[in-house]
Design an enzyme around this catalytic site. Structure first.
Site, mmCIF file in Angstrom:
data_model
loop_
_atom_site.group_PDB
_atom_site.id
_atom_site.type_symbol
_atom_site.label_atom_id
_atom_site.label_comp_id
_atom_site.label_asym_id
_atom_site.label_seq_id
_atom_site.Cartn_x
_atom_site.Cartn_y
_atom_site.Cartn_z
ATOM 1 N N HIS A 191 0.027 -7.795 -4.693
ATOM 2 C CA HIS A 191 0.956 -7.380 -4.612
ATOM 3 C C HIS A 191 1.325 -8.036 -5.599
ATOM 4 O O HIS A 191 2.945 -8.428 -6.174
ATOM 5 C CB HIS A 191 2.248 -8.684 -3.421
ATOM 6 C CG HIS A 191 2.569 -7.968 -2.530
ATOM 7 N ND1 HIS A 191 1.424 -8.921 -1.138
ATOM 8 C CD2 HIS A 191 2.279 -7.024 -1.706
ATOM 9 C CE1 HIS A 191 1.716 -8.439 -0.030
ATOM 10 N NE2 HIS A 191 1.711 -6.638 -0.165
ATOM 11 N N HIS A 291 -2.852 3.988 -1.049
ATOM 12 C CA HIS A 291 -1.780 3.491 -0.291
ATOM 13 C C HIS A 291 -0.945 3.228 1.049
ATOM 14 O O HIS A 291 -0.614 4.774 0.592
ATOM 15 C CB HIS A 291 -0.891 2.638 -2.167
ATOM 16 C CG HIS A 291 0.325 1.364 -1.126
ATOM 17 N ND1 HIS A 291 1.975 2.360 -1.390
ATOM 18 C CD2 HIS A 291 -0.265 0.357 -0.675
ATOM 19 C CE1 HIS A 291 2.013 1.414 -0.264
ATOM 20 N NE2 HIS A 291 1.411 -0.031 -0.305
#
Length: 388
Positions: A191, A291
């Site tokens: 992240h 993604h």
């Protein structure tokens, strides 16, 4: 077949909100797109209205011309907001065109190269905090049929990580690695949380657990720094979800900063742009692994891109979701042997129930990634969306 209306809809999905775009034509066809820009949902919904002002009366079939015109006429182009709005529009237009011709979207992209796409699970870990809890959740995901598990074990760390947090992160990785060994691939999410030395240290730790990749170890913005981490670690690096067009991907590939490219069908501007980026990756002999953590329309759009694009090698899938996802969306896909099947219905193969959607109005949610509540992403009654 002309565009007569464009309307965004926002629906709460517990951790964030889905943002859908409904496009209607003068012959009554409806197309759905998705622009779920996490935590900035109202912003992207307004952007969809902005770009839609000049589209009323345009031929819905002219997908490429509309895409190019919108991209040109947003003078300060690029970035997550406008590219996500454009991505939703492009998806909706493909959906309309497929419905008008009575064929799945992949048929309009040159036909399919596969009947299904290998998936890995995100959101399998909901509620877990301790190593043994992650191990229990991992076992359930494996039993549900998933052959790849991804999560972020690093708690609330940002840039640096405290010694006790590092020890706990490794304990969580070790516990899950023991469960999945020989049964599924282990993928680690970062992240964008670390600086270079901490990312290298984390990568060195992960190398002992045969992980498939370390995703976004650094904050976005400096591809040379990411390339430095890649050179200094033994684990493969995945990145690219926070790049927003093929032009953003030019320095990504030239810097050789990652082993896997991860464009998002929404945030790069739609199906065609995702395929272009995958082709760019193929020219570098790098796999494209999109993604895909958002909602049902983006998932369907990504499946059609994967159907027609050989270099899309692996797909992120939200393993669990809110119970009302099934009420809001009819999804034409099945989960078989760790793969999602390609939709066969005309268009994208997903329909949205407006009445069900309106039962779950917008709720503001804040980013959880650095405050220690990262795994609190589902209500207690959430279950697996797709399972064998």
């Amino acid at each position: 077949m002309k565009i007569v209306s464009l309307k965004p809809f926002i629906a709460d999905c517990f951790r964030t909100n889905w943002v859908f775009l409904r496009v209607e034509t003068d012959d009554g066809l409806i197309g759905w797109g998705e622009a779920s820009l996490e935590y900035r949902e109202k912003t992207v919904a307004e952007a969809m209205l902005e770009i839609g002002r000049n589209l009323i009366g345009r031929r819905a079939n002219d997908i490429e011309a509309i895409w190019q015109d919108v991209n040109r006429e947003v003078y300060f182009r690029g970035g997550p907001v406008y590219m996500s709005a454009l991505g939703a529009l492009e998806m909706a237009l493909w959906d309309i065109k497929g419905k008008a011709l009575g064929v799945p979207v992949y048929e309009l992209l040159g036909g399919k190269v596969r009947d299904s796409i290998q998936c890995y699970a995100n959101a399998w870990f909901a509620g877990a905090k301790e190593p043994e809890e992650f191990a229990t959740k991992a076992k359930a995901a494996i039993e549900a049929g998933y052959k790849g598990l991804k999560w972020d074990p690093f708690g609330s760390a940002y840039l640096d990580i405290a010694p006790q947090e590092f020890v706990k992160a490794e304990a969580c990785v070790a516990a899950v690695a023991e469960v999945v060994s020989g049964r599924a691939e282990l993928l680690i999410e970062g992240h964008g949380r670390f600086n270079v030395p901490t990312a290298v240290r984390a990568g060195d730790m992960l190398s002992a657990y045969n992980v498939g990749w370390f995703e976004e170890p650094l904050p976005p913005g400096n591809l040379d720094a990411l390339a430095d981490v890649r050179r200094r670690t033994k684990v493969p690096i995945a990145a690219g979800e926070r790049l927003y067009s093929r032009w953003d991907y030019v320095p990504f590939f030239s810097s050789r900063c990652a082993d896997f490219a991860q464009p998002d069908v929404t945030h790069v501007g739609g199906i065609s742009e995702l395929r272009r980026i995958s082709d760019m990756a193929e020219a570098q002999f790098l796999p494209c692994c999109p993604h895909n953590p958002c909602g049902p329309v983006a998932n369907a759009a990504t499946l059609h891109a994967a159907a027609a694009t050989l270099n899309i090698r692996r797909l992120e899938t939200m393993a669990t979701d809110v119970p009302w996802r099934a009420e809001i969306a009819r999804e034409d896909t099945d989960f078989v042997d760790g793969c999602l099947t390609i939709p066969q219905s005309p268009g994208l193969g997903v329909d949205i129930d407006l009445e069900a959607l309106e039962k779950h109005p917008y709720q503001p949610h804040e980013l959880r990634h650095y405050i220690g509540t990262l795994t609190d992403i589902r209500p207690d009654d959430a279950g697996f969306i797709f399972k064998k």
